[in-house]
Design a protein around this motif. Structure first.
Motif: not given
Length: 174
Positions: A101-102, A40-47
């Protein structure tokens, strides 16, 4: 004017329109897979600042499918309706895309693809040429063929964008 996308290589072949109903589900499934197997944290993070996260792209695509469905239905009910802009940039914050929620988004995106595909599948052959005024990138009269193909481009292009926001080697294919 050509609508082909230089960035992702998508060619706007309007003859593809009748097959879009079957293709959107495959792209939705790929998005769902990405959402269901990512952290979840990776999916929601803007790189990169100003570039949406994979979760935000998935939410955007879900909403595109729902909005495009309504646009197709409007074009079936009225002569050349004007499609209201969906507020794509505002929705990211207004709907809290990065906080969703993914697993919920995966399900919703799959459902939205099914709903959109159903509307296209039920479109009589003679109605593919019905039009609406589409506001993006600039106001222009567009056929439902174009709307279908453009929606497929949105899914394909943004799946690529979402995958770029994930760690690891680039994913081959669409």
């Amino acid at each position: 004017m050509t609508d082909d996308c230089a960035e992702c290589g998508f060619a706007y072949d309007l003859e593809l329109a009748p097959s879009v109903a079957g293709l959107v589900g495959g792209y939705a499934a790929r998005f769902a897979e990405l959402l269901l197997h990512g952290e979840r944290a990776v999916l929601a993070r803007r790189v990169v600042s100003g570039v949406w996260s994979p979760l935000e792209y998935a939410c955007h695509v879900r909403d595109v499918l729902l909005v495009q469905r309504e646009r197709v239905l409007a074009a079936r009910r009225a002569e050349t309706p004007v499609a209201t802009p969906m507020g794509r940039d505002e929705r990211v914050e207004h709907e809290g895309y990065a906080l969703q929620d993914p697993a919920d988004v995966a399900r919703q995106l799959t459902d939205a693809a099914s709903l959109f595909g159903n509307v296209l599948h039920r479109l009589p052959v003679v109605q593919w040429e019905r039009t609406l005024v589409y506001s993006y990138p600039e106001p222009a009269e567009r056929s439902l063929r174009w709307v279908a193909v453009h929606t497929l481009h949105e899914l394909r292009h943004h799946l690529r964008d979402a995958r770029r926001g994930l760690p690891g080697p680039p994913t081959v294919g669409n």
